[in-house]
Design a protein around this motif. Sequence first.
Motif, PDB file in Angstrom:
ATOM      1  N   LEU A   1       8.162  -2.672  -4.998  1.00  0.00           N
ATOM      2  CA  LEU A   1       9.511  -2.976  -5.472  1.00  0.00           C
ATOM      3  C   LEU A   1       9.791  -2.448  -6.880  1.00  0.00           C
ATOM      4  CD1 LEU A   1       9.857  -6.670  -4.230  1.00  0.00           C
ATOM      5  CD2 LEU A   1      11.087  -4.668  -3.351  1.00  0.00           C
ATOM      6  N   PHE A   2       8.763  -2.483  -7.755  1.00  0.00           N
ATOM      7  CA  PHE A   2       9.039  -2.254  -9.173  1.00  0.00           C
ATOM      8  C   PHE A   2       8.348  -1.037  -9.793  1.00  0.00           C
ATOM      9  CE2 PHE A   2       9.416  -6.921  -8.558  1.00  0.00           C
ATOM     10  CZ  PHE A   2      10.781  -7.031  -8.807  1.00  0.00           C
ATOM     11  N   THR A   3       7.235  -0.582  -9.262  1.00  0.00           N
ATOM     12  CA  THR A   3       6.495   0.474  -9.957  1.00  0.00           C
ATOM     13  C   THR A   3       6.324   1.754  -9.146  1.00  0.00           C
ATOM     14  OG1 THR A   3       4.232  -0.073  -9.204  1.00  0.00           O
ATOM     15  CG2 THR A   3       5.146  -1.374 -11.022  1.00  0.00           C
ATOM     16  N   GLU A   4       6.383   1.646  -7.827  1.00  0.00           N
ATOM     17  CA  GLU A   4       6.078   2.766  -6.933  1.00  0.00           C
ATOM     18  C   GLU A   4       4.675   3.320  -7.184  1.00  0.00           C
ATOM     19  OE1 GLU A   4       9.111   5.724  -7.117  1.00  0.00           O
ATOM     20  OE2 GLU A   4      10.659   4.406  -6.281  1.00  0.00           O
ATOM     21  N   GLY A   5       3.775   2.452  -7.654  1.00  0.00           N
ATOM     22  CA  GLY A   5       2.389   2.856  -7.845  1.00  0.00           C
ATOM     23  C   GLY A   5       1.716   3.087  -6.504  1.00  0.00           C
TER      24      GLY A   5
ATOM     25  N   PRO B   1      -5.858   9.526   2.117  1.00  0.00           N
ATOM     26  CA  PRO B   1      -5.990   8.212   2.767  1.00  0.00           C
ATOM     27  C   PRO B   1      -5.993   7.039   1.795  1.00  0.00           C
ATOM     28  CG  PRO B   1      -7.644   9.771   3.556  1.00  0.00           C
ATOM     29  CD  PRO B   1      -7.030  10.370   2.344  1.00  0.00           C
ATOM     30  N   PHE B   2      -6.083   7.310   0.489  1.00  0.00           N
ATOM     31  CA  PHE B   2      -6.136   6.236  -0.506  1.00  0.00           C
ATOM     32  C   PHE B   2      -4.777   5.977  -1.156  1.00  0.00           C
ATOM     33  CE2 PHE B   2     -10.322   8.126  -0.186  1.00  0.00           C
ATOM     34  CZ  PHE B   2     -11.152   7.026  -0.073  1.00  0.00           C
ATOM     35  N   ILE B   3      -3.804   6.797  -0.848  1.00  0.00           N
ATOM     36  CA  ILE B   3      -2.472   6.660  -1.438  1.00  0.00           C
ATOM     37  C   ILE B   3      -1.652   5.676  -0.606  1.00  0.00           C
ATOM     38  CG2 ILE B   3      -0.306   7.877  -1.871  1.00  0.00           C
ATOM     39  CD1 ILE B   3      -1.939  10.347  -2.548  1.00  0.00           C
TER      40      ILE B   3
ATOM     41  N   TYR C   1      -4.636   0.468   7.031  1.00  0.00           N
ATOM     42  CA  TYR C   1      -5.860   0.604   6.242  1.00  0.00           C
ATOM     43  C   TYR C   1      -5.563   0.911   4.776  1.00  0.00           C
ATOM     44  CZ  TYR C   1      -5.015   5.646   6.704  1.00  0.00           C
ATOM     45  OH  TYR C   1      -4.458   6.899   6.657  1.00  0.00           O
ATOM     46  N   ARG C   2      -4.395   1.456   4.476  1.00  0.00           N
ATOM     47  CA  ARG C   2      -4.045   1.785   3.099  1.00  0.00           C
ATOM     48  C   ARG C   2      -3.879   0.537   2.237  1.00  0.00           C
ATOM     49  NH1 ARG C   2      -2.314   7.279   2.730  1.00  0.00           N
ATOM     50  NH2 ARG C   2      -2.019   8.218   4.798  1.00  0.00           N
ATOM     51  N   LEU C   3      -3.655  -0.604   2.859  1.00  0.00           N
ATOM     52  CA  LEU C   3      -3.593  -1.856   2.110  1.00  0.00           C
ATOM     53  C   LEU C   3      -4.929  -2.182   1.469  1.00  0.00           C
ATOM     54  CD1 LEU C   3      -1.550  -3.991   4.667  1.00  0.00           C
ATOM     55  CD2 LEU C   3      -0.704  -2.944   2.547  1.00  0.00           C
ATOM     56  N   VAL C   4      -5.993  -1.588   1.974  1.00  0.00           N
ATOM     57  CA  VAL C   4      -7.331  -1.761   1.407  1.00  0.00           C
ATOM     58  C   VAL C   4      -7.740  -0.550   0.579  1.00  0.00           C
ATOM     59  CG1 VAL C   4      -9.779  -2.094   1.925  1.00  0.00           C
ATOM     60  CG2 VAL C   4      -8.039  -3.296   3.274  1.00  0.00           C
ATOM     61  N   THR C   5      -7.568   0.637   1.134  1.00  0.00           N
ATOM     62  CA  THR C   5      -8.067   1.847   0.470  1.00  0.00           C
ATOM     63  C   THR C   5      -7.351   2.124  -0.847  1.00  0.00           C
ATOM     64  OG1 THR C   5      -6.550   3.236   1.770  1.00  0.00           O
ATOM     65  CG2 THR C   5      -8.775   2.899   2.641  1.00  0.00           C
ATOM     66  N   SER C   6      -6.122   1.649  -1.015  1.00  0.00           N
ATOM     67  CA  SER C   6      -5.395   1.891  -2.268  1.00  0.00           C
ATOM     68  C   SER C   6      -6.013   1.153  -3.447  1.00  0.00           C
ATOM     69  CB  SER C   6      -3.925   1.494  -2.120  1.00  0.00           C
ATOM     70  OG  SER C   6      -3.804   0.133  -1.743  1.00  0.00           O
ATOM     71  N   PHE C   7      -6.945   0.233  -3.170  1.00  0.00           N
ATOM     72  CA  PHE C   7      -7.630  -0.500  -4.232  1.00  0.00           C
ATOM     73  C   PHE C   7      -9.041   0.048  -4.487  1.00  0.00           C
ATOM     74  CE2 PHE C   7      -4.467  -3.528  -2.718  1.00  0.00           C
ATOM     75  CZ  PHE C   7      -3.975  -4.046  -3.900  1.00  0.00           C
ATOM     76  N   LEU C   8      -9.355   1.226  -3.966  1.00  0.00           N
ATOM     77  CA  LEU C   8     -10.738   1.717  -4.029  1.00  0.00           C
ATOM     78  C   LEU C   8     -10.927   2.968  -4.878  1.00  0.00           C
ATOM     79  CD1 LEU C   8     -11.867   1.230  -0.306  1.00  0.00           C
ATOM     80  CD2 LEU C   8     -12.244  -0.282  -2.266  1.00  0.00           C
ATOM     81  N   VAL C   9      -9.895   3.417  -5.593  1.00  0.00           N
ATOM     82  CA  VAL C   9     -10.032   4.610  -6.421  1.00  0.00           C
ATOM     83  C   VAL C   9      -9.703   4.252  -7.870  1.00  0.00           C
ATOM     84  CG1 VAL C   9      -9.200   6.949  -6.876  1.00  0.00           C
ATOM     85  CG2 VAL C   9      -9.505   6.161  -4.524  1.00  0.00           C
TER      86      VAL C   9
ATOM     87  N   PHE D   1     -16.967   2.761  -6.453  1.00  0.00           N
ATOM     88  CA  PHE D   1     -17.674   3.879  -7.085  1.00  0.00           C
ATOM     89  C   PHE D   1     -17.806   5.066  -6.126  1.00  0.00           C
ATOM     90  CE2 PHE D   1     -21.628   6.143  -8.112  1.00  0.00           C
ATOM     91  CZ  PHE D   1     -21.342   6.538  -9.411  1.00  0.00           C
ATOM     92  N   LEU D   2     -18.251   4.810  -4.906  1.00  0.00           N
ATOM     93  CA  LEU D   2     -18.465   5.902  -3.953  1.00  0.00           C
ATOM     94  C   LEU D   2     -17.155   6.595  -3.583  1.00  0.00           C
ATOM     95  CD1 LEU D   2     -21.160   4.349  -1.578  1.00  0.00           C
ATOM     96  CD2 LEU D   2     -21.499   5.992  -3.443  1.00  0.00           C
ATOM     97  N   CYS D   3     -16.103   5.824  -3.351  1.00  0.00           N
ATOM     98  CA  CYS D   3     -14.814   6.425  -3.007  1.00  0.00           C
ATOM     99  C   CYS D   3     -14.260   7.238  -4.173  1.00  0.00           C
ATOM    100  CB  CYS D   3     -13.822   5.338  -2.600  1.00  0.00           C
ATOM    101  SG  CYS D   3     -14.192   4.530  -1.021  1.00  0.00           S
ATOM    102  N   SER D   4     -14.396   6.718  -5.380  1.00  0.00           N
ATOM    103  CA  SER D   4     -13.875   7.425  -6.557  1.00  0.00           C
ATOM    104  C   SER D   4     -14.639   8.722  -6.793  1.00  0.00           C
ATOM    105  CB  SER D   4     -13.954   6.521  -7.792  1.00  0.00           C
ATOM    106  OG  SER D   4     -13.212   5.338  -7.600  1.00  0.00           O
ATOM    107  N   VAL D   5     -15.958   8.658  -6.714  1.00  0.00           N
ATOM    108  CA  VAL D   5     -16.762   9.868  -6.881  1.00  0.00           C
ATOM    109  C   VAL D   5     -16.408  10.884  -5.805  1.00  0.00           C
ATOM    110  CG1 VAL D   5     -19.107  10.801  -6.760  1.00  0.00           C
ATOM    111  CG2 VAL D   5     -18.659   8.738  -8.093  1.00  0.00           C
ATOM    112  N   GLY D   6     -16.247  10.412  -4.573  1.00  0.00           N
ATOM    113  CA  GLY D   6     -15.900  11.319  -3.480  1.00  0.00           C
ATOM    114  C   GLY D   6     -14.559  11.999  -3.698  1.00  0.00           C
ATOM    115  N   VAL D   7     -13.570  11.257  -4.189  1.00  0.00           N
ATOM    116  CA  VAL D   7     -12.236  11.824  -4.419  1.00  0.00           C
ATOM    117  C   VAL D   7     -12.259  12.824  -5.567  1.00  0.00           C
ATOM    118  CG1 VAL D   7      -9.919  11.273  -5.264  1.00  0.00           C
ATOM    119  CG2 VAL D   7     -10.929   9.917  -3.417  1.00  0.00           C
TER     120      VAL D   7
END
Length: 250
Positions: A112-116, A38-40, A54-62, A23-29
């Motif tokens: 590999l499949f989505t480039e998300g 830093p979340f991509i 760190y992006r292995l974690v932050t990419s799941f926070l938005v 919630f906090l990261c999403s609101v901040g972004v």
Amino acid sequence: MADIVSVYMNTPPVARTVATAVFLCSVGVYTGMLSIEPFIFHYLMLYKFPPDIYRLVTSFLVTSPNLGVLFDTYFIFTYLSQLETVSKFQKKEDLIWYLMFVTTIIVPLNALFTEGYLLLQALLIALCYTATQDQRGQNAHFYIITIPAQLMPYCMLLVQLLFPNGWANIKIGLTGLVAAHLHDFLSRIYPEFGNGPNLIPTPGFISWIMTTPRIRNTVYGQSSAPPTSGGRSGPLPDSWRSKGPGRRLG
């Protein structure tokens, strides 16, 4: 205010921590207080020096934008709370290992499949799938309709078609479905129906970290355990502490 804090602190700790971070990261972004950079996640960022691990974690926070901030956070908290309080994940280390496993599968599948590059949708589908496996035969409410509980992750995938970039989000969500099903197969289906062992048991080092000598696991968190008897505790010698309560002089 004290009551709100008390209710908040009495919620399951893993679900509370993850949902609050999301919630906090999403609101901040989305309010511009934080940069989204830093979340991509992109796998090429791991080849830098030093690598952006760190992006292995932050990419799941938005979350998704707009109402997605509220709905995604709510669903993350709801399904994590269910997993944290059911028998399958009574130990916090088991739930933490589950999160580590599914996110480790989600990241390379998307590379590999989505480039998300924002992967919370995949984690949300994974949590939903795992939580509803123990609810077969029960009904669940999806917005204004009632459906069999085990269909929830598929409905959450289909509803993405109503939003911008819907097909891209569905592909990301499917990677979470694959990760959760793989975890279920290796930890439950194969041991139960193949008469084999759990192929992905919780690593010992996670259990060791979670069971330090002064920490005791409880239903809704951890509490400090009193020191064990037999060892010296405090600055006074044992002979002084064994003479009963002290008396004030004078």
